[in-house]
Design an enzyme around this catalytic site. Structure first.
Site, mmCIF file in Angstrom:
data_model
loop_
_atom_site.group_PDB
_atom_site.id
_atom_site.type_symbol
_atom_site.label_atom_id
_atom_site.label_comp_id
_atom_site.label_asym_id
_atom_site.label_seq_id
_atom_site.Cartn_x
_atom_site.Cartn_y
_atom_site.Cartn_z
ATOM 1 N N GLY A 13 0.773 -1.246 0.000
ATOM 2 C CA GLY A 13 0.000 0.000 0.000
ATOM 3 C C GLY A 13 0.799 1.287 0.000
ATOM 4 O O GLY A 13 0.261 2.334 0.348
ATOM 5 N N SER A 14 2.061 1.227 -0.452
ATOM 6 C CA SER A 14 2.819 2.490 -0.444
ATOM 7 C C SER A 14 2.282 3.460 -1.500
ATOM 8 O O SER A 14 2.321 4.675 -1.304
ATOM 9 C CB SER A 14 4.316 2.244 -0.629
ATOM 10 O OG SER A 14 4.598 1.792 -1.926
ATOM 11 N N LEU A 84 -3.170 -7.355 -7.775
ATOM 12 C CA LEU A 84 -2.500 -8.392 -8.557
ATOM 13 C C LEU A 84 -3.416 -9.232 -9.440
ATOM 14 O O LEU A 84 -2.951 -9.959 -10.311
ATOM 15 C CB LEU A 84 -1.710 -9.320 -7.622
ATOM 16 C CG LEU A 84 -0.555 -8.622 -6.886
ATOM 17 C CD1 LEU A 84 0.157 -9.603 -5.969
ATOM 18 C CD2 LEU A 84 0.421 -7.998 -7.873
ATOM 19 N N ASN A 101 -3.817 1.845 -13.885
ATOM 20 C CA ASN A 101 -2.911 0.934 -13.179
ATOM 21 C C ASN A 101 -1.524 1.552 -13.156
ATOM 22 O O ASN A 101 -1.142 2.261 -14.087
ATOM 23 C CB ASN A 101 -2.851 -0.423 -13.892
ATOM 24 C CG ASN A 101 -1.922 -1.401 -13.192
ATOM 25 O OD1 ASN A 101 -1.946 -1.527 -11.967
ATOM 26 N ND2 ASN A 101 -1.077 -2.085 -13.956
ATOM 27 N N HIS A 103 2.441 0.446 -13.040
ATOM 28 C CA HIS A 103 3.301 -0.719 -13.272
ATOM 29 C C HIS A 103 4.756 -0.296 -13.063
ATOM 30 O O HIS A 103 5.154 0.776 -13.528
ATOM 31 C CB HIS A 103 3.090 -1.245 -14.705
ATOM 32 C CG HIS A 103 3.860 -2.492 -14.979
ATOM 33 N ND1 HIS A 103 3.460 -3.733 -14.512
ATOM 34 C CD2 HIS A 103 5.024 -2.696 -15.632
ATOM 35 C CE1 HIS A 103 4.348 -4.642 -14.890
ATOM 36 N NE2 HIS A 103 5.307 -4.037 -15.569
ATOM 37 N N ASP A 144 -1.721 -5.256 -18.264
ATOM 38 C CA ASP A 144 -0.679 -4.290 -18.662
ATOM 39 C C ASP A 144 -0.726 -3.875 -20.137
ATOM 40 O O ASP A 144 0.281 -3.445 -20.689
ATOM 41 C CB ASP A 144 0.728 -4.849 -18.341
ATOM 42 C CG ASP A 144 0.901 -5.146 -16.862
ATOM 43 O OD1 ASP A 144 0.278 -4.447 -16.039
ATOM 44 O OD2 ASP A 144 1.660 -6.075 -16.540
#
Ligand code: GRF
Length: 201
Positions: A13-14, A84, A101, A103, A144
């Site tokens: 959760g950073s 994930l 998202n 990545h 992705d």
């Protein structure tokens, strides 16, 4: 109008923390819901500390669960921040072009199913690439693959380990993701970020 953001997480959760820090009370976007496929994800504790409602998805493949929570919290934008699993197709369809998202590499390289965590950085180092970075992109039905909205580059340094590279990329993520959400809030929908990405402090 404030853009109402749901953040989906599976782990630490950073990036959620970076978002919570950047989206203060006067920001044009606010985290109104944190979704997770894992009841034990440390990110959920963080959400609770910030008094953000949490929804643990018992069956993360069940789109109707997602949609019920998203509708209940009147969510405008979904952000995957270390989530994930694949987002159910029904959710992608309903929120088309409104799911982001982050990545930890420069897509379209080093992405796709199974490319997460240290595997990404191991692959970058093994390839001999001179730089890596973070990518924010739209989410579609394939891991992705969606349109890239912005990237931040970082150098690969001599003697890098996957851990050291990951830490350098993560710092870039923590600037890029809030910038992408703030730009989306300003425009009313996710937009391509100008390169190099300008960061708000
Ligand atoms: C980040 O590296 C992100 O790019 C990837 O998963 C990691 C999540 O880290 N998708 P955290 O949970 O936000 O700390």
């Amino acid at each position: 109008m404030t853009m109402r953001v749901a953040v989906a997480v599976s782990g630490r959760g950073s990036n959620l923390q970076a978002l919570l820090q950047s989206l203060g009370p006067s920001a044009p976007a606010r985290v109104v819901l944190v979704l997770s496929d894992r009841a034990g994800a440390p990110a959920l504790e963080l959400a609770r500390r910030h008094e953000v409602p949490v929804e643990v998805l018992l069956d993360a493949a069940d789109g109707s669960r997602w949609l019920a929570a998203l509708e209940r919290h009147r969510v405008d934008l979904i952000v995957l921040a270390g989530y994930l699993k694949l987002v159910p197709a029904a959710v992608v369809t309903r929120y088309r072009d409104r799911i982001l998202n982050i990545h930890p590499a420069l897509l379209p390289s080093f992405g796709g199913k199974g490319m997460y965590g240290q595997r990404v950085h191991q692959a970058v180092l093994a390839s001999g690439a001179r730089e890596s970075g973070a990518t924010v992109h739209l989410v579609d039905e394939v891991y992705d693959r969606g349109t890239i909205l912005g990237q931040t580059r970082v150098p690969v340094l001599l003697g890098d380990t996957p851990e050291r590279l990951a830490a350098r990329v993560l710092e870039a993520e923590h600037r890029l993701l809030p910038a992408a959400v703030l730009a989306a809030a300003a425009a009313g929908k996710p937009v391509t970020l100008p390169q190099p990405v300008e960061f708000f402090s």
